[in-house]
Write a protein that holds these residues in place. Structure first.
Motif, PDB file in Angstrom:
ATOM      1  N   LEU A  19       0.842  -1.189   0.000  1.00  0.00           N
ATOM      2  CA  LEU A  19       0.000   0.000   0.000  1.00  0.00           C
ATOM      3  C   LEU A  19       0.880   1.242   0.000  1.00  0.00           C
ATOM      4  CD1 LEU A  19      -2.854   1.280   0.284  1.00  0.00           C
ATOM      5  CD2 LEU A  19      -2.537   1.133   2.762  1.00  0.00           C
ATOM      6  N   ASP A  20       0.693   2.088  -1.000  1.00  0.00           N
ATOM      7  CA  ASP A  20       1.346   3.392  -1.055  1.00  0.00           C
ATOM      8  C   ASP A  20       0.259   4.434  -1.198  1.00  0.00           C
ATOM      9  OD1 ASP A  20       4.091   2.777  -0.929  1.00  0.00           O
ATOM     10  OD2 ASP A  20       4.182   2.371  -3.079  1.00  0.00           O
ATOM     11  N   ILE A  21       0.243   5.393  -0.310  1.00  0.00           N
ATOM     12  CA  ILE A  21      -0.667   6.521  -0.417  1.00  0.00           C
ATOM     13  C   ILE A  21       0.196   7.767  -0.523  1.00  0.00           C
ATOM     14  CG2 ILE A  21      -2.556   7.821   0.637  1.00  0.00           C
ATOM     15  CD1 ILE A  21      -3.295   4.911  -0.089  1.00  0.00           C
ATOM     16  N   LEU A  22       0.133   8.432  -1.654  1.00  0.00           N
ATOM     17  CA  LEU A  22       0.945   9.612  -1.897  1.00  0.00           C
ATOM     18  C   LEU A  22       0.065  10.850  -1.953  1.00  0.00           C
ATOM     19  CD1 LEU A  22       3.084   8.069  -4.761  1.00  0.00           C
ATOM     20  CD2 LEU A  22       3.705   8.243  -2.358  1.00  0.00           C
ATOM     21  N   ASP A  23       0.451  11.867  -1.204  1.00  0.00           N
ATOM     22  CA  ASP A  23      -0.242  13.149  -1.250  1.00  0.00           C
ATOM     23  C   ASP A  23       0.350  13.943  -2.407  1.00  0.00           C
ATOM     24  OD1 ASP A  23      -1.320  15.679  -0.931  1.00  0.00           O
ATOM     25  OD2 ASP A  23      -1.001  15.729   1.232  1.00  0.00           O
ATOM     26  N   GLU A  24      -0.423  14.102  -3.468  1.00  0.00           N
ATOM     27  CA  GLU A  24       0.032  14.817  -4.658  1.00  0.00           C
ATOM     28  C   GLU A  24      -0.601  16.202  -4.765  1.00  0.00           C
ATOM     29  OE1 GLU A  24       1.257  11.150  -7.555  1.00  0.00           O
ATOM     30  OE2 GLU A  24      -0.725  12.001  -7.873  1.00  0.00           O
ATOM     31  N   SER A  25      -1.072  16.715  -3.648  1.00  0.00           N
ATOM     32  CA  SER A  25      -1.738  18.015  -3.643  1.00  0.00           C
ATOM     33  C   SER A  25      -0.834  19.124  -4.159  1.00  0.00           C
ATOM     34  CB  SER A  25      -2.215  18.356  -2.229  1.00  0.00           C
ATOM     35  OG  SER A  25      -3.099  17.366  -1.756  1.00  0.00           O
ATOM     36  N   HIS A  26       0.472  19.010  -3.904  1.00  0.00           N
ATOM     37  CA  HIS A  26       1.415  20.030  -4.357  1.00  0.00           C
ATOM     38  C   HIS A  26       1.455  20.166  -5.878  1.00  0.00           C
ATOM     39  CE1 HIS A  26       3.677  16.286  -4.600  1.00  0.00           C
ATOM     40  NE2 HIS A  26       4.432  16.880  -5.503  1.00  0.00           N
ATOM     41  N   MET A  27       0.951  19.164  -6.588  1.00  0.00           N
ATOM     42  CA  MET A  27       0.938  19.178  -8.054  1.00  0.00           C
ATOM     43  C   MET A  27      -0.319  19.843  -8.610  1.00  0.00           C
ATOM     44  SD  MET A  27       2.292  15.242  -8.515  1.00  0.00           S
ATOM     45  CE  MET A  27       1.802  15.135 -10.223  1.00  0.00           C
ATOM     46  N   HIS A  28      -1.199  20.314  -7.736  1.00  0.00           N
ATOM     47  CA  HIS A  28      -2.493  20.835  -8.142  1.00  0.00           C
ATOM     48  C   HIS A  28      -2.774  22.173  -7.457  1.00  0.00           C
ATOM     49  CE1 HIS A  28      -3.298  16.974 -10.069  1.00  0.00           C
ATOM     50  NE2 HIS A  28      -2.704  16.451  -9.010  1.00  0.00           N
ATOM     51  N   SER A  29      -3.827  22.813  -7.882  1.00  0.00           N
ATOM     52  CA  SER A  29      -4.112  24.166  -7.404  1.00  0.00           C
ATOM     53  C   SER A  29      -5.277  24.228  -6.420  1.00  0.00           C
ATOM     54  CB  SER A  29      -4.415  25.065  -8.603  1.00  0.00           C
ATOM     55  OG  SER A  29      -5.547  24.583  -9.309  1.00  0.00           O
ATOM     56  N   ARG A  30      -5.663  23.113  -5.838  1.00  0.00           N
ATOM     57  CA  ARG A  30      -6.838  23.099  -4.959  1.00  0.00           C
ATOM     58  C   ARG A  30      -6.506  23.119  -3.475  1.00  0.00           C
ATOM     59  NH1 ARG A  30     -12.263  22.400  -7.075  1.00  0.00           N
ATOM     60  NH2 ARG A  30     -12.009  22.156  -9.307  1.00  0.00           N
TER      61      ARG A  30
END
Length: 97
Positions: A19-30
């Motif tokens: 299981l890998d859960i990656l927070d990719e919020s930094h790649m988006h504008s929300r």
């Protein structure tokens, strides 16, 4: 508990072997804690097509799905994962403010 930790806890219902859960919020504008990528390897996906696998994943997430903007799901059986070994890279954000 962070949103990422909550997602990890939710996916334990599928008894993942990986299981890998990656927070990719930094790649988006929300904003923060809005976009995640989940790589879930579980025997629970055996014999299921991708739609059924995603339905199982969404069911495991439950109310958490309403608390995030996006979840990129990559679901594998242990056998598939042993052949593939990695999930595809996430695409760059296409915009959308």
């Amino acid at each position: 508990m962070s949103k990422q930790e909550q997602i990890v806890a939710a996916f334990q219902a599928l008894q993942p072997q990986h299981l890998d859960i990656l927070d990719e919020s930094h790649m988006h504008s929300r904003g923060l804690e809005t976009h995640y990528k989940a790589v879930v390897v579980s025997e629970a996906f055996a014999g299921l097509n991708s739609v059924k696998r995603h339905q199982k994943a969404y069911a495991a997430m439950g109310e958490l799905m309403g608390q995030i903007h996006a979840l990129a799901l990559h679901t594998y059986t242990p056998e598939e994962w042993s052949l593939q070994g990695q999930a595809p890279a996430s695409p760059a954000c296409a915009g959308g403010h």
